[in-house]
Design an enzyme around this catalytic site. Sequence first.
Site, PDB file in Angstrom:
ATOM      1  N   GLY A  18       0.827  -1.191   0.000  1.00  0.00           N
ATOM      2  CA  GLY A  18       0.000   0.000   0.000  1.00  0.00           C
ATOM      3  C   GLY A  18       0.865   1.246   0.000  1.00  0.00           C
ATOM      4  CB  ALA A  20       2.301   2.932   4.782  1.00  0.00           C
ATOM      5  CB  ALA A  51      -7.923   5.628  -1.146  1.00  0.00           C
ATOM      6  CD  GLN A  52     -14.868   5.585  -4.279  1.00  0.00           C
ATOM      7  OE1 GLN A  52     -15.660   6.383  -3.768  1.00  0.00           O
ATOM      8  NE2 GLN A  52     -15.276   4.477  -4.879  1.00  0.00           N
ATOM      9  N   GLY A  54      -9.304  11.310  -1.553  1.00  0.00           N
ATOM     10  CA  GLY A  54      -8.106  12.067  -1.853  1.00  0.00           C
ATOM     11  C   GLY A  54      -7.144  12.110  -0.689  1.00  0.00           C
ATOM     12  NE  ARG A 285     -15.053   9.048   6.001  1.00  0.00           N
ATOM     13  CZ  ARG A 285     -14.013   8.604   5.318  1.00  0.00           C
ATOM     14  NH1 ARG A 285     -13.213   7.701   5.859  1.00  0.00           N
ATOM     15  NH2 ARG A 285     -13.776   9.053   4.104  1.00  0.00           N
ATOM     16  CG  HIS A 346     -13.985   3.038   5.336  1.00  0.00           C
ATOM     17  ND1 HIS A 346     -13.746   2.648   4.040  1.00  0.00           N
ATOM     18  CD2 HIS A 346     -13.471   4.298   5.455  1.00  0.00           C
ATOM     19  CE1 HIS A 346     -13.109   3.615   3.390  1.00  0.00           C
ATOM     20  NE2 HIS A 346     -12.926   4.617   4.225  1.00  0.00           N
ATOM     21  NE  ARG A 381      -9.726   6.902   7.763  1.00  0.00           N
ATOM     22  CZ  ARG A 381      -9.994   7.203   6.485  1.00  0.00           C
ATOM     23  NH1 ARG A 381      -9.293   8.128   5.859  1.00  0.00           N
ATOM     24  NH2 ARG A 381     -10.959   6.588   5.847  1.00  0.00           N
ATOM     25  CG  LEU A 387      -4.656   7.942   0.458  1.00  0.00           C
ATOM     26  CD1 LEU A 387      -5.153   8.550  -0.860  1.00  0.00           C
ATOM     27  CD2 LEU A 387      -3.926   6.637   0.179  1.00  0.00           C
TER      28      LEU A 387
END
Length: 535
Positions: A18, A20, A51-52, A54, A285, A346, A381, A387
Site C-alpha cells: 500500500g 505506506a 481510496a476514492q 483524496g 463519519r 471501513h 479518523r 493516505l
Amino acid sequence: MTTPCWEANADLVVVGTGVAGLTAALRARELGLDVLVVTKEAADGGNTRWAQGGVAVVLGDIEADSVARHVDDTLVAGVGLCDEVATSRIIGAGPAAVDRLRTLGAEFDRDGDRLARTREGGHTAFRVVHAGGDATGAEVERALLAASRDDRVPMLEHHTAVDTLRTPAGEVAGLLVLDADGVPGILVAPAVLLATGGLGQLYQATSNPAVATADGVAIALRSGAPVADLEFVQFHPTVLYTGSGARGRCPLVTEAVRGEGAVLVDARGDRVMAGVHPQEDLAPRDVVSAAITRRMAALGDDHVYLDATHLSPAEFRRRFPTVLAACLRVGVDPSEAPIPVAPAAHFSCGGVVSTVDGRTAVPGLYAAGEVARTGLHGANRLASNSLLEGLVVGARAAESVAADLALGLPPERRLAACQPVPVLPVADRDTLQRVMSRYAAIGRDAEGLAVVGSVLDVSAVDRPLETRARVEDAALTLTARAVIAAAAAREESRGCHVRDDFPGTARSWARSLTVRLTPSGQPMIAEPAMAKGAA
C-alpha cells in the site's frame, strides 16, 4: 514440513504494497538499504487503490486554510483521543510528502493553475486534493509502483507473512513466510516494517479488499508489541447497497459526493442528518454512520439513500467516474435517482502502537499506515487523513530503520533459524464475521460482546499455519478477540465505539486502551499506551 526450505536476506523487509509500504521501500532504497517487499497478492492488490476521496493536505495556496486548522479538525474528529503532538507532526509534514509523491509522477486534478480541492466530512475547509475525480488511491498506487519498478525495488509477490523471527532477547531478526505453493521460507533481516493495512474482513460487509485480514496486528501481538484503540473501527456511512446480505468488499461511495452537495434521505424522502449535527451531511463519519443506523432501525430498513440528483450527468461523470460505474452496475443512475447506501466496515483507527517515525516497542519491528496506531486518528479518523499518514510515516519509518541500523549492531543473522510454522487457534471465518457484524459493529453492549467471545472460544481450533487461508483466519481470530476485549473494557460511547449500554461519553475514559498478549496467547488490557508523540 517442519523446517523452511529456502532463505533470503535483506536489511529491511517491508510487508505490504500500500501507500505506506511502497513509500517506505522507496525511501529505504534512497538511503542505501537492501530492501525486500513482501505481499500476499500481486503488487497492485492492496487497499490503497480503493481510496476514492483524496489526500487531506494544506499546501499554503489557499489563504483561508492552515495547518493549524487542519490539526484542529482532526482533533475534533478524534473525540479527545488524538495525540496532539503526533497529529501536528504528521499533518505538518503533509505538503512535503505530497510534493515528493508528485515528483514520482502522481498527477492530481487541477483547477486552473493550482490543484483542485474538495471538502469531506469533518473538514471545515476545501483541502482534499484528488486524482481522476474519485480515483486518487489508484493514481497514488500507480505512481508508487512505477517508481518502485524503475528503482528496481525487489518484491516477493504471492508470499504470505506468517510471523516474525526473534532472538532470545525478543529482537526481530527476520520473517517467516509461505510462498505461493505454501512452502515455508525465512527472510533474514534486522528490521521488519508492517504495512499490511486494516482489518475490514472481520465483518461481513466492508469497503476493504479480501487481503484486509488483520495480518499485521496479529503478527505484532505475537511478537510482543502492544496494540491500542482497536475498539474504534470506523464504518463508512455511504457504501453502495447491493442487496440484502451483501458480503465481502462492497463499492464505496466517496464522502466527496456529499462534499459536492449530496444529502442523505430515508425511504420516505426525509433528510437523515437534518438537526443531528451542525455540519449535517458533512459531519464526522462516526456521527453520520450512527445516525443512519438509528434511522434504519426506526424504519425497519436496511439502507438509506444519497441524493445527488442536483448534479448533472456530465458533472457526476467528470467528478465521480468510479462511483458512477459502480452505480450503473447495480442499475442506478445517480443523476436520475438517489443512490442506495448503508454503513460498512471501513477503517481501523487503532493498531500497532508506534511513533510517528514507525518505531514500536519491539526492537527491529516497525509499523506504518492503517496497521499502525500513531495517535493521528484517535476515536474516529478524519476523512482523507489516511493516505497522508501513509506517505508521511512510511518515509519516516524507513529513515528510522536506517538510523537505528547505523547506531547499533543488528541481531546475529544466524539467530533467524529454521523453525516449524506456528500452531494457533483458527475460527471459522463465516461464523466469526457473522457474530462480529451482529454484536461488535456500530452498536455494542456487554452481553453481545460476551457472545462473540464465547462463539470464538467454541469454534476456534488449533491448526498449523500451513496455508494463506490459515494464516489469515488465525489473524482474524486473534484480532477479533483483541477488538472485543477493548470494546468490552471501554464502558462509554466515543467516536466509532458506540455502546448501547453506555451511551454517554465520559471524561474519565479520555485515554487509549492498550492490548497485549498473555503468556498463553490471550489478549488482555494492559495500560498505559506508549508515551504520546515519542520519536
